[in-house]
Write an enzyme that holds these catalytic residues in place. Structure first.
Site, PDB file in Angstrom:
ATOM      1  N   LYS A  13       0.850  -1.204   0.000  1.00 37.22           N
ATOM      2  CA  LYS A  13       0.000   0.000   0.000  1.00 37.22           C
ATOM      3  C   LYS A  13       0.872   1.234   0.000  1.00 37.22           C
ATOM      4  CE  LYS A  13       0.759   1.194   4.578  1.00 37.22           C
ATOM      5  NZ  LYS A  13       1.538   2.340   5.057  1.00 37.22           N
ATOM      6  N   PRO A  96       9.996  -4.773   0.928  1.00 38.09           N
ATOM      7  CA  PRO A  96      10.970  -4.448   1.968  1.00 38.09           C
ATOM      8  C   PRO A  96      10.292  -4.323   3.328  1.00 38.09           C
ATOM      9  CG  PRO A  96      10.453  -2.501   0.654  1.00 38.09           C
ATOM     10  CD  PRO A  96       9.773  -3.655  -0.016  1.00 38.09           C
ATOM     11  N   GLY A  98       9.780  -2.642   6.996  1.00 39.19           N
ATOM     12  CA  GLY A  98      10.003  -1.308   7.562  1.00 39.19           C
ATOM     13  C   GLY A  98      10.066  -0.245   6.489  1.00 39.19           C
ATOM     14  N   GLY A  99       9.404  -0.487   5.362  1.00 36.43           N
ATOM     15  CA  GLY A  99       9.456   0.459   4.256  1.00 36.43           C
ATOM     16  C   GLY A  99       8.241   1.370   4.180  1.00 36.43           C
ATOM     17  N   GLY A 103       4.050  -4.240   4.262  1.00 38.93           N
ATOM     18  CA  GLY A 103       4.261  -5.663   3.974  1.00 38.93           C
ATOM     19  C   GLY A 103       3.737  -6.600   5.050  1.00 38.93           C
ATOM     20  N   GLY A 104       4.080  -6.334   6.295  1.00 37.12           N
ATOM     21  CA  GLY A 104       3.668  -7.221   7.381  1.00 37.12           C
ATOM     22  C   GLY A 104       2.157  -7.243   7.540  1.00 37.12           C
ATOM     23  N   SER A 105       1.541  -6.066   7.482  1.00 40.44           N
ATOM     24  CA  SER A 105       0.082  -5.966   7.625  1.00 40.44           C
ATOM     25  C   SER A 105      -0.618  -6.674   6.463  1.00 40.44           C
ATOM     26  CB  SER A 105      -0.355  -4.505   7.618  1.00 40.44           C
ATOM     27  OG  SER A 105       0.403  -3.763   8.525  1.00 40.44           O
ATOM     28  N   SER A 106      -0.062  -6.511   5.268  1.00 47.10           N
ATOM     29  CA  SER A 106      -0.654  -7.152   4.101  1.00 47.10           C
ATOM     30  C   SER A 106      -0.546  -8.669   4.204  1.00 47.10           C
ATOM     31  CB  SER A 106       0.057  -6.648   2.840  1.00 47.10           C
ATOM     32  OG  SER A 106      -0.446  -7.283   1.704  1.00 47.10           O
ATOM     33  N   ASP A 138      -2.819  -1.195  10.209  1.00 45.74           N
ATOM     34  CA  ASP A 138      -3.027  -1.198   8.756  1.00 45.74           C
ATOM     35  C   ASP A 138      -3.673  -2.475   8.237  1.00 45.74           C
ATOM     36  OD1 ASP A 138      -1.912   1.295   8.520  1.00 45.74           O
ATOM     37  OD2 ASP A 138       0.024   0.603   7.797  1.00 45.74           O
TER      38      ASP A 138
END
Ligand code: CDM
Ligand code: ATP
Length: 283
Positions: A13, A96, A98-99, A103-106, A138
């Site tokens: 996102k 990536p 912490g970008g 990513g983690g939430s997705s 998120d």
């Protein structure tokens, strides 16, 4: 026969704007932000197992198995649904960490939706989004899968329909801690609330940008370089920096110039997440 394996996308996102309105008693910040998805992300593969075990087979550097948001999401759903099935999971990770591209939430949202399907739980999006919120601010927007204006700490969502340009996304090689940025004394926390929708032009700023740019020269550099071609913005609390272009050809041209020295990619903005497009095609 029911489906036993499934491969699903887990998109990134962008925060097209991010205003901080204030700080709550619990330390969390009241925000207004506009989320849009990218047609770019990780891919998760799930295979049902009948012994109740939840196993992620892909190693993440620096993230222990049980701390991974994928495993946490699967365990929470299993616990709250009372399901006795388990799951094997693999991920092709390209986003990536912490970008600021979620990513983690997705990954957590893709896991919730994938397991809801494979375990045939029949949970609706409201229930999945509420469970997702306990994993991260998120997660709900990824569960719902539509570009959205978000308020509260990011959980009050209303669908939005921003333009869908091609983006150049630069990935400065630094990991920015969200908690660190939100606790910086210099962060502006008094933006006036936007009361009309769609978000009026001229509101595209990200209140985290000055603090992140001050702390991270790599982010400053990316903003300066991309800013020579288009309005360069920060997503979330960084580190990624992005700018929109009307065509893929133009985005590719700028990307080719910048990625000689920086890491980055080109991706199309999308108001319907590619995860939901794939899930729709399964029905
Ligand atoms: C800034 C955004 O990226 C915008 O999309 C998100 O709101 C951050 O979401 P996230 O990474 O899922 O964040 P969480 O894991 O929920 O929170 C990480 C830390 O950031 C701070 N945090 C986060 C969200 C928020 N609205 N206010 C905060 O102050 C809190 O210190 C929290 O401990
Ligand atoms: N499946 C996962 N993918 C990525 N990070 C994960 C995962 N599980 C746990 N984490 C941890 O979460 C941290 C934040 O990762 P994430 O990729 O969500 O950051 P982000 O892109 O900055 O997200 P956001 O925009 O939501 O702040 C990572 O540094 C990592 O320690």
């Amino acid at each position: 026969m029911s489906v036993q394996t499934l491969t699903l996308p887990s998109p990134a996102k962008l925060n097209l704007m991010l205003h901080i309105l204030g700080r709550r008693e619990d330390g969390y910040h009241e925000l207004q932000t506009l989320f849009q998805f990218l047609d770019y992300g990780d891919e998760l593969t799930f295979a049902v197992r009948d012994d109740g075990v939840i196993k992620l087979h892909t190693d993440f550097e620096g993230v222990p198995h049980d701390s991974n948001l994928i495993v946490k999401a699967a365990k929470k759903l299993q616990e709250h649904s009372g399901c006795t099935l388990g799951i094997d999971i693999w991920i092709d990770k390209i986003l990536p960490m912490g970008g600021g591209i979620g990513g983690g939430s997705s990954n957590a949202a893709t896991t919730l939706l994938g397991l809801n399907h494979l375990w045939q739980l029949g949970w609706d999006d409201d229930r999945l989004a509420a469970l997702g919120l306990t994993l991260g601010a998120d997660v709900p927007v990824f569960v719902r899968g539509h570009a959205a204006f978000a308020e509260g700490v990011g959980e009050k969502l209303s669908p939005e329909y921003p333009e869908e340009p091609w983006y150049v996304v630069l990935v400065p090689q630094v990991s920015v801690s969200t908690a660190e940025i939100f606790s910086d004394p210099l962060l502006t926390r008094n933006s006036p609330p936007i009361k009309v929708r769609p978000v009026p032009k001229g509101n595209s700023r990200n209140d985290c940008l000055p603090v992140v740019a001050r702390r991270y020269p790599e982010v400053r550099n990316a903003l300066n370089l991309l800013g020579k071609f288009t309005e360069a913005k920060l997503t979330g609390t960084g580190s990624c920096v992005f700018g929109g272009f009307p065509s893929k050809a133009e985005a590719d041209k700028v990307s080719a110039l910048l990625t000689e020295t920086l890491t980055g990619f080109v991706a199309k903005g999308s108001n319907v997440s590619m995860l939901h497009r794939k899930l729709q095609s399964l029905l």
